[in-house]
Design an enzyme around this catalytic site. Structure first.
Site, short mmCIF file in Angstrom:
data_model
loop_
_atom_site.label_atom_id
_atom_site.label_comp_id
_atom_site.label_asym_id
_atom_site.label_seq_id
_atom_site.Cartn_x
_atom_site.Cartn_y
_atom_site.Cartn_z
CB SER A 210 -0.85 -0.03 1.28
OG SER A 210 -1.43 1.23 1.51
CE1 TYR B 82 -3.53 -2.97 5.62
CE2 TYR B 82 -3.06 -0.65 5.19
CZ TYR B 82 -3.39 -1.91 4.73
OH TYR B 82 -3.56 -2.12 3.38
CE LYS C 32 -1.10 -4.57 3.26
NZ LYS C 32 -1.49 -5.88 2.70
P1 NAD Z 1 -10.86 -7.21 1.29
O1 NAD Z 1 -11.03 -7.26 2.76
O2 NAD Z 1 -12.03 -6.90 0.45
O3 NAD Z 1 -10.21 -8.59 0.79
C1 NAD Z 1 -9.32 -9.35 1.56
C2 NAD Z 1 -9.80 -10.82 1.52
O4 NAD Z 1 -8.89 -11.60 2.28
C3 NAD Z 1 -11.19 -11.00 2.12
O5 NAD Z 1 -11.99 -11.74 1.22
C4 NAD Z 1 -10.94 -11.79 3.41
O6 NAD Z 1 -12.01 -12.65 3.70
C5 NAD Z 1 -9.65 -12.50 3.08
N1 NAD Z 1 -8.78 -12.83 4.22
C6 NAD Z 1 -8.36 -11.99 5.21
N2 NAD Z 1 -7.57 -12.64 6.07
C7 NAD Z 1 -7.46 -13.93 5.61
C8 NAD Z 1 -6.78 -15.09 6.06
N3 NAD Z 1 -6.06 -15.07 7.18
N4 NAD Z 1 -6.89 -16.22 5.33
C9 NAD Z 1 -7.63 -16.25 4.20
N5 NAD Z 1 -8.31 -15.19 3.74
C10 NAD Z 1 -8.22 -14.05 4.44
O7 NAD Z 1 -9.66 -6.17 1.01
P2 NAD Z 1 -9.17 -5.55 -0.37
O8 NAD Z 1 -9.54 -4.13 -0.37
O9 NAD Z 1 -9.56 -6.42 -1.50
O10 NAD Z 1 -7.60 -5.62 -0.12
C11 NAD Z 1 -6.81 -6.71 -0.58
C12 NAD Z 1 -5.37 -6.48 -0.17
O11 NAD Z 1 -4.93 -5.22 -0.69
C13 NAD Z 1 -5.15 -6.41 1.34
O12 NAD Z 1 -3.93 -7.06 1.63
C14 NAD Z 1 -5.04 -4.93 1.63
O13 NAD Z 1 -4.24 -4.66 2.75
C15 NAD Z 1 -4.38 -4.43 0.35
N6 NAD Z 1 -4.67 -3.01 0.09
C16 NAD Z 1 -5.98 -2.59 0.01
C17 NAD Z 1 -6.26 -1.25 -0.21
C18 NAD Z 1 -7.69 -0.75 -0.27
O14 NAD Z 1 -7.91 0.45 -0.12
N7 NAD Z 1 -8.68 -1.59 -0.51
C19 NAD Z 1 -5.21 -0.33 -0.37
C20 NAD Z 1 -3.90 -0.80 -0.32
C21 NAD Z 1 -3.64 -2.16 -0.08
C1 UD1 Z 2 -6.94 5.00 3.85
C2 UD1 Z 2 -6.01 4.36 4.83
C3 UD1 Z 2 -4.78 3.85 4.11
C4 UD1 Z 2 -5.18 2.91 2.99
C5 UD1 Z 2 -6.13 3.64 2.07
C6 UD1 Z 2 -6.60 2.73 0.97
C7 UD1 Z 2 -6.50 5.58 6.88
C8 UD1 Z 2 -5.98 6.59 7.88
N1 UD1 Z 2 -5.67 5.33 5.85
O1 UD1 Z 2 -6.26 6.08 3.28
O2 UD1 Z 2 -3.93 3.17 5.00
O3 UD1 Z 2 -4.04 2.47 2.28
O4 UD1 Z 2 -7.26 4.10 2.82
O5 UD1 Z 2 -7.63 3.27 0.24
O6 UD1 Z 2 -7.58 5.04 7.02
N2 UD1 Z 2 -12.41 11.56 3.97
C9 UD1 Z 2 -13.38 12.45 4.36
N3 UD1 Z 2 -14.54 11.95 4.90
C10 UD1 Z 2 -14.76 10.60 5.05
C11 UD1 Z 2 -13.75 9.69 4.64
C12 UD1 Z 2 -12.58 10.21 4.11
O7 UD1 Z 2 -13.22 13.65 4.24
O8 UD1 Z 2 -15.83 10.22 5.57
C13 UD1 Z 2 -11.17 12.10 3.35
C14 UD1 Z 2 -9.90 11.75 4.10
O9 UD1 Z 2 -9.62 12.71 5.08
C15 UD1 Z 2 -8.87 11.73 2.95
C16 UD1 Z 2 -9.69 11.26 1.74
O10 UD1 Z 2 -11.04 11.50 2.07
O11 UD1 Z 2 -8.42 13.03 2.68
C17 UD1 Z 2 -9.51 9.78 1.46
O12 UD1 Z 2 -9.77 9.05 2.64
P1 UD1 Z 2 -9.84 7.44 2.67
O13 UD1 Z 2 -10.74 6.97 1.58
O14 UD1 Z 2 -10.17 7.03 4.06
O15 UD1 Z 2 -8.37 6.99 2.26
P2 UD1 Z 2 -6.96 7.41 2.92
O16 UD1 Z 2 -7.14 8.18 4.17
O17 UD1 Z 2 -6.13 8.01 1.86
#
Ligand code: NAD
Ligand code: UD1
Length: 336
Positions: free
Chosen positions: A123, A147, A151
């Protein structure tokens, strides 16, 4: 076959669709702690193929050994993990156990089975600070919560494994802010309870499930005072994984690559784009900054372009349109 851990989740399900479209055969391992079983039927409706699904945990070494001996797995795309920042501050052990111990048990099983190709979900949170310059992969890293620390620990562990054994081929993908949904409106993001992230919250306001949005902070050092992020369409992110997979056979080191669009949008920019896409007014109040938030960050995505031959295709209007379609078709997420 490609083992997709966490393949039932938000990014994993979209990546399974992209994999199938590109001619790969995904096999999903997921414990369903943050996803729904009906994702499988949705993937089948979109692609005509239902991936093999194994319900289980990446911390279950015995199960992993069985999976690797029963299926001809060429590479692993590893999404499984917990991702709620606030929860990680309250329950750090849960995050170190699930994310770090889980990933350790996964790579141990991979090593045992001789499967040494891995794509890992990292991330942009690993950069941990604000920047008005596009963030390149060589920026320094810093964990600002458990978190993010999980990573960073995993990035370090994977890098060490690659240094010790050059047979390993790994790509660490650092996602910026994934939003949007598949154009079919069949799969998308389905957060539990009150959404923490911006887009799920806005779309729940638009559909009438929540009264108004709170904009966290109007005094940031940005063009309109609200926080700026690099939002990326989840389908672009998914195609980035296919690009990384296609790249793996040619590289034997451990590579960290940003996946973003390279453009930053403020919270108010996103509200405007969503209002346009949905034809709904999004009422909001500007309130105090959220603890731990930063002003501005966006990717330098040129490495993904030059090395993986990948670049984002969708713009912020596409992202809002597809989020809105998913929200309208599934007002209660996968539950209907
Ligand atoms: P998500 O929660 O929708 O998907 C994660 C999946 O992993 C889920 O289906 C959950 O059931 C499964 N899971 C969790 N722990 C497990 C375990 N121990 N064994 C087997 N399955 C397990 O999340 P996502 O948004 O699809 O994110 C996927 C990956 O990307 C994560 O590693 C997350 O940290 C990373 N990531 C997500 C974002 C975001 O904003 N969505 C941003 C940066 C990185
Ligand atoms: C969040 C996570 C980050 C993760 C990322 C993935 C936190 C502190 N950080 O980042 O670790 O990798 O999501 O998508 O949670 N905002 C509002 N009102 C709301 C929600 C958000 O104003 O109700 C603003 C936030 O202040 C920010 C922007 O929207 O400026 C995006 O927020 P968000 O979607 O939560 O993502 P990040 O904070 O960038």
């Amino acid at each position: 076959m490609i083992l997709v851990t966490g393949g039932m989740g938000y990014i994993g399900s979209h990546t399974c669709v992209e994999l199938i479209n590109a001619g790969f055969t995904p096999i999903i391992l997921d414990n369903l702690c943050n996803s729904h079983k009906n994702v499988l039927e949705r993937i089948e409706t979109i692609t005509g193929q239902k991936p093999t699904f194994i319900e289980g945990d990446i911390r279950d070494s015995e199960l992993l050994n069985k999976v690797f001996s029963n299926y001809p797995i060429d590479a692993v795309i590893h999404f499984a993990g917990l991702k709620a920042v606030g929860e990680s501050v309250q329950h750090p052990l849960r995050y170190y156990d699930n994310n770090v111990v889980g990933s350790l048990s996964l790579v141990q099983a991979m090593e045992k089975a001789g499967v040494k190709r891995l794509i890992f979900s990292s991330s942009a949170t690993v950069y941990g600070c604000s920047s008005t310059e596009p963030i390149t992969e060589s920026f320094s890293t810093k964990a600002v919560n458990p978190y993010g620390q999980s990573k960073l620990i995993l990035e370090t562990m994977f890098t060490d494994i690659c240094h010790a054994d050059p047979e390993w081929q790994m790509v660490i993908l650092r996602y910026f802010n994934p939003i949007g949904a598949h154009e079919s409106g069949l799969i998308g993001e389905d957060p539990n309870g009150i959404p923490n992230n911006l887009l799920p919250f806005i779309s729940q306001v638009a559909i009438g499930k929540r009264d108004k949005l709170q904009v966290f902070g109007g005094d940031y050092d940005t063009h309109d005072g609200t926080g700026v992020r690099d939002y990326i369409h989840v389908c672009d992110l998914a195609s980035g994984h296919v690009a990384a997979l296609n790249h793996l056979p040619y590289k034997s080191n451990c590579l960290a690559v940003n996946l973003g669009t390279g453009k930053g949008y403020s919270v108010l920019d996103v509200i405007n784009a969503f209002e346009k896409a949905s034809n709904k007014k999004i009422p909001y109040d500007v309130v105090e900054r959220r603890l731990g938030d930063i002003d501005i960050y966006f990717a330098d995505a040129s490495l993904a372009n030059s090395l993986l031959n990948w670049q984002a295709q969708f713009n912020i209007d596409d992202m809002c349109r597809d989020t809105w379609r998913w929200q309208q078709k599934n007002p209660n997420g996968y539950l209907g």
